[in-house]
Design a protein around this motif. Structure first.
Motif, PDB file in Angstrom:
ATOM      1  N   LEU A  14       0.822  -1.217   0.157  1.00 58.24           N
ATOM      2  CA  LEU A  14      -0.148  -0.022  -0.141  1.00 58.24           C
ATOM      3  C   LEU A  14       0.711   1.190   0.055  1.00 58.24           C
ATOM      4  O   LEU A  14       0.311   2.461  -0.365  1.00 58.24           O
ATOM      5  N   ASN A  15       2.217   1.377   0.457  1.00 63.34           N
ATOM      6  CA  ASN A  15       2.931   2.412   0.504  1.00 63.34           C
ATOM      7  C   ASN A  15       3.399   2.895  -0.907  1.00 63.34           C
ATOM      8  O   ASN A  15       3.820   3.857  -1.049  1.00 63.34           O
ATOM      9  N   ALA A  16       3.077   2.014  -1.897  1.00 65.80           N
ATOM     10  CA  ALA A  16       3.587   2.315  -3.280  1.00 65.80           C
ATOM     11  C   ALA A  16       2.325   3.071  -3.948  1.00 65.80           C
ATOM     12  O   ALA A  16       2.492   3.522  -4.909  1.00 65.80           O
ATOM     13  N   VAL A  17       1.404   3.368  -3.382  1.00 62.96           N
ATOM     14  CA  VAL A  17       0.128   3.940  -4.075  1.00 62.96           C
ATOM     15  C   VAL A  17       0.331   5.369  -3.785  1.00 62.96           C
ATOM     16  O   VAL A  17       0.488   5.736  -2.609  1.00 62.96           O
ATOM     17  N   ASP A  18       0.448   6.245  -4.853  1.00 58.93           N
ATOM     18  CA  ASP A  18       0.547   7.595  -4.747  1.00 58.93           C
ATOM     19  C   ASP A  18      -0.566   8.442  -4.273  1.00 58.93           C
ATOM     20  O   ASP A  18      -1.787   8.049  -4.526  1.00 58.93           O
ATOM     21  N   ARG A  19      -0.261   9.375  -3.241  1.00 60.01           N
ATOM     22  CA  ARG A  19      -1.389   9.968  -2.784  1.00 60.01           C
ATOM     23  C   ARG A  19      -1.425  11.280  -2.864  1.00 60.01           C
ATOM     24  O   ARG A  19      -0.473  11.921  -2.546  1.00 60.01           O
ATOM     25  N   ILE A  20      -2.467  12.048  -3.433  1.00 61.94           N
ATOM     26  CA  ILE A  20      -2.711  13.674  -3.535  1.00 61.94           C
ATOM     27  C   ILE A  20      -3.494  14.178  -2.699  1.00 61.94           C
ATOM     28  O   ILE A  20      -4.650  13.616  -2.790  1.00 61.94           O
ATOM     29  N   SER A  21      -3.171  15.077  -2.157  1.00 62.84           N
ATOM     30  CA  SER A  21      -4.182  16.042  -1.207  1.00 62.84           C
ATOM     31  C   SER A  21      -4.987  16.980  -2.078  1.00 62.84           C
ATOM     32  O   SER A  21      -4.546  17.423  -3.006  1.00 62.84           O
ATOM     33  N   VAL A  22      -6.000  17.216  -1.639  1.00 61.19           N
ATOM     34  CA  VAL A  22      -6.944  18.305  -2.141  1.00 61.19           C
ATOM     35  C   VAL A  22      -6.352  19.427  -2.367  1.00 61.19           C
ATOM     36  O   VAL A  22      -6.394  20.340  -3.303  1.00 61.19           O
ATOM     37  N   ALA A  23      -5.568  19.755  -1.228  1.00 65.87           N
ATOM     38  CA  ALA A  23      -5.112  20.951  -1.222  1.00 65.87           C
ATOM     39  C   ALA A  23      -3.844  21.291  -2.041  1.00 65.87           C
ATOM     40  O   ALA A  23      -3.752  22.216  -2.790  1.00 65.87           O
ATOM     41  N   ASP A  24      -2.957  20.181  -2.301  1.00 65.95           N
ATOM     42  CA  ASP A  24      -2.156  20.102  -3.411  1.00 65.95           C
ATOM     43  C   ASP A  24      -2.775  20.533  -4.794  1.00 65.95           C
ATOM     44  O   ASP A  24      -2.047  21.227  -5.879  1.00 65.95           O
ATOM     45  N   ARG A  25      -3.865  19.730  -4.993  1.00 68.25           N
ATOM     46  CA  ARG A  25      -4.381  19.760  -6.092  1.00 68.25           C
ATOM     47  C   ARG A  25      -5.188  21.224  -6.525  1.00 68.25           C
ATOM     48  O   ARG A  25      -4.908  21.642  -7.724  1.00 68.25           O
ATOM     49  N   ARG A  26      -5.617  21.725  -5.476  1.00 70.35           N
ATOM     50  CA  ARG A  26      -6.154  23.055  -5.738  1.00 70.35           C
ATOM     51  C   ARG A  26      -5.024  24.113  -5.855  1.00 70.35           C
ATOM     52  O   ARG A  26      -5.232  25.310  -6.601  1.00 70.35           O
ATOM     53  N   ALA A  27      -3.886  23.850  -5.237  1.00 73.05           N
ATOM     54  CA  ALA A  27      -2.977  24.622  -5.369  1.00 73.05           C
ATOM     55  C   ALA A  27      -2.030  24.811  -6.648  1.00 73.05           C
ATOM     56  O   ALA A  27      -1.021  25.343  -6.914  1.00 73.05           O
ATOM     57  N   GLY A  28      -2.600  23.713  -7.674  1.00 72.71           N
ATOM     58  CA  GLY A  28      -1.796  23.522  -8.829  1.00 72.71           C
ATOM     59  C   GLY A  28      -0.414  22.755  -8.766  1.00 72.71           C
ATOM     60  O   GLY A  28       0.397  23.240  -9.496  1.00 72.71           O
ATOM     61  N   LYS A  29      -0.170  21.975  -7.599  1.00 70.35           N
ATOM     62  CA  LYS A  29       1.041  21.444  -7.412  1.00 70.35           C
ATOM     63  C   LYS A  29       1.362  20.048  -7.990  1.00 70.35           C
ATOM     64  O   LYS A  29       2.086  19.395  -7.950  1.00 70.35           O
ATOM     65  N   VAL A  30       0.003  19.537  -8.558  1.00 63.79           N
ATOM     66  CA  VAL A  30      -0.095  18.206  -9.222  1.00 63.79           C
ATOM     67  C   VAL A  30      -0.204  18.607 -10.850  1.00 63.79           C
ATOM     68  O   VAL A  30      -1.090  18.935 -11.226  1.00 63.79           O
ATOM     69  N   THR A  31       0.778  17.691 -11.366  1.00 62.55           N
ATOM     70  CA  THR A  31       0.818  17.817 -12.955  1.00 62.55           C
ATOM     71  C   THR A  31      -0.199  16.747 -13.342  1.00 62.55           C
ATOM     72  O   THR A  31      -0.324  15.566 -12.798  1.00 62.55           O
ATOM     73  N   ALA A  32      -0.562  17.026 -14.488  1.00 64.03           N
ATOM     74  CA  ALA A  32      -1.359  16.420 -15.454  1.00 64.03           C
ATOM     75  C   ALA A  32      -0.426  14.940 -15.829  1.00 64.03           C
ATOM     76  O   ALA A  32      -1.265  13.855 -15.669  1.00 64.03           O
ATOM     77  N   GLU A  33       0.570  14.888 -15.879  1.00 64.23           N
ATOM     78  CA  GLU A  33       1.327  13.767 -16.123  1.00 64.23           C
ATOM     79  C   GLU A  33       1.057  12.837 -15.120  1.00 64.23           C
ATOM     80  O   GLU A  33       1.260  11.682 -15.277  1.00 64.23           O
ATOM     81  N   ARG A  34       1.134  13.209 -13.613  1.00 62.02           N
ATOM     82  CA  ARG A  34       1.127  12.604 -12.770  1.00 62.02           C
ATOM     83  C   ARG A  34      -0.253  11.813 -12.606  1.00 62.02           C
ATOM     84  O   ARG A  34      -0.079  10.556 -12.005  1.00 62.02           O
ATOM     85  N   LEU A  35      -1.191  12.105 -13.154  1.00 61.54           N
ATOM     86  CA  LEU A  35      -2.575  11.536 -13.104  1.00 61.54           C
ATOM     87  C   LEU A  35      -2.823  10.755 -14.517  1.00 61.54           C
ATOM     88  O   LEU A  35      -3.699   9.972 -14.451  1.00 61.54           O
ATOM     89  N   ARG A  36      -2.052  11.067 -15.482  1.00 64.09           N
ATOM     90  CA  ARG A  36      -2.372  10.453 -16.679  1.00 64.09           C
ATOM     91  C   ARG A  36      -2.230   8.655 -16.757  1.00 64.09           C
ATOM     92  O   ARG A  36      -1.238   8.416 -16.405  1.00 64.09           O
ATOM     93  N   GLY A  37      -3.408   8.319 -17.392  1.00 60.64           N
ATOM     94  CA  GLY A  37      -3.305   6.603 -17.332  1.00 60.64           C
ATOM     95  C   GLY A  37      -3.536   6.045 -16.061  1.00 60.64           C
ATOM     96  O   GLY A  37      -3.167   4.852 -16.073  1.00 60.64           O
ATOM     97  N   ARG A  38      -3.927   6.791 -15.051  1.00 54.54           N
ATOM     98  CA  ARG A  38      -3.911   6.158 -13.688  1.00 54.54           C
ATOM     99  C   ARG A  38      -5.373   6.020 -13.235  1.00 54.54           C
ATOM    100  O   ARG A  38      -6.278   6.603 -13.809  1.00 54.54           O
ATOM    101  N   ASP A  39      -5.705   5.067 -12.776  1.00 59.36           N
ATOM    102  CA  ASP A  39      -7.128   4.843 -11.997  1.00 59.36           C
ATOM    103  C   ASP A  39      -7.115   5.715 -10.651  1.00 59.36           C
ATOM    104  O   ASP A  39      -5.937   5.554  -9.947  1.00 59.36           O
TER     105      ASP A  39
END
Length: 206
Positions: A14-39
């Protein structure tokens, strides 16, 4: 199974699962490449929501992570299944038969050592089945049976030894065979009753 239920495989990292907080998403710290092709599984981890579950490996984790583990279990084809209860029933029946046959031939130390070896063997076997065959084996009834048989055997051996000590030397040759016959009957009946009780309890579960 036929009801659509399956066991989550907690061996998944479970530690290999990438976790993204809502705060980081709203602050624009998460790139589209990080989410592309992922469930993506959206879940909350706030303690106030009380959406937590206690798991065997990771302790208490949010419900979203439990769903993630369940999804990965299916995607990787690692769903756990319960071993047939007949396996446990057969093992308990074999232990009951072994206790009845060897009971009067074993000392209290032999009973204890035998139980420890068997308990360890049962756990190792269950571990191998879970690791290699994705089967979960309920070992608690086997350990209950072992404890019961060891207790009965130890009491029977102690009782027989005490009766022999009180007998005159001339009568011990006649007392030993009789004592062994009595012990065999006691252990056979007790082991059979205990085994039947445990098996009937196991059979009540689907």
């Amino acid at each position: 199974d036929h009801d659509g239920l399956f066991g989550i495989n907690f061996a998944i990292n479970l530690n290999a699962v990438d976790r993204i907080s809502v705060a980081d998403r709203r602050a624009g710290k998460v790139t589209a490449e990080r989410l592309r092709g992922r469930d993506v599984v959206i879940g909350a981890s706030a303690q106030e929501l009380r959406d937590f579950s206690v798991t065997p490996r990771y302790g208490m984790i949010p419900g979203g992570l439990v769903h993630t583990l369940a999804a990965e279990t299916l995607l990787q084809g690692l769903a756990m299944e319960d071993a047939p209860w007949q396996w446990v029933a057969g093992l308990i029946a074999a232990l009951a038969l072994l206790a009845a046959i060897l009971g009067h031939r074993l000392s209290r130390i032999d009973w204890l050592l035998g139980a420890v070896v068997m308990a360890g063997g049962v756990e190792l076997g269950a571990f191998w089945l879970q690791r290699e065959q994705m089967l979960r084996v309920t070992t608690a009834p086997v350990h209950v049976a072992l404890f019961t048989f060891v207790s009965l055997g130890s009491v029977a051996v102690f009782t027989c030894s005490a009766s022999l000590i009180r007998q005159p030397p001339a009568r011990r040759n006649f007392t030993v065979p009789f004592c062994h016959q009595v012990l065999t009957k006691i252990l056979t009946r007790s082991a059979t009753r205990v085994g039947d009780a445990i098996l009937s309890h196991i059979a009540d579960f689907p």
